[in-house]
Motif scaffolding. Structure first.
Motif: not given
Ligand code: ZN
Length: 159
Positions: A147-153, A158-159
């Motif tokens: 949904a965000h179009g980028h890798v998390h973690g 970082h959000h």
């Protein structure tokens, strides 16, 4: 797990031109993390990585058409020096001439007494790219990442 649509892939890579100049590398730093199939990487790289698995090492030769595009002479323009106002202008300087939707970087080629020559081509336009790649890991992207179009973690956003 094979690299394909909506996989999170991490790679180490070194990019060289045909004269063996190193243009970019992840060596000595974190691997590059990206979501496959959403246009995060140049087409030639995504095509070359498709179907490969973690642990694979490969060499990829990418033509400009599947890299940063052909060099377009019409993107070289002459601009009056006065357009830059009080700002000092030197060859090699880069300006962001784009909008939020599309980043568009122009590079100053020459500075004359009254005219500045700028080049809107990507610095790697027209360059044949040689990638040496090691695939570190492949996993499914989460719904949130898609949904965000980028890798998390780790090594991601970082959000
Ligand atoms: Zn996010």
């Amino acid at each position: 797990m094979q690299i394909g649509e909506n996989k999170v892939v991490s790679i180490h890579y070194t990019l060289t031109d045909n004269e063996q100049n190193v243009l970019d590398t992840s060596s000595g730093g974190s691997p590059l993390y990206y979501i496959h199939g959403i246009g995060a990487l140049i087409v030639g790289m995504e095509e070359g990585l498709l179907g490969k698995t973690a642990g694979t090492k490969l060499m990829l030769k990418v033509a400009p058409e599947k890299g940063y595009g052909a060099y377009e002479p019409e993107l070289v323009q002459h601009v009056p020096l006065t357009a830059f106002g009080a700002q000092e202008v030197k060859p090699g300087m880069q300006f962001d001439a784009g909008s939020d939707e599309q980043r568009f970087i122009v590079t100053v080629k020459e500075v004359g007494a009254e005219v500045v020559i700028i080049d809107g081509n990507h610095p790697l336009a027209g360059v044949e790219l040689n990638f040496e790649i090691e695939i570190m890991a492949v996993r499914n992207a989460s719904e949130e990442e898609l949904a965000h179009g980028h890798v998390h973690g780790l090594n991601g956003h970082h959000h």
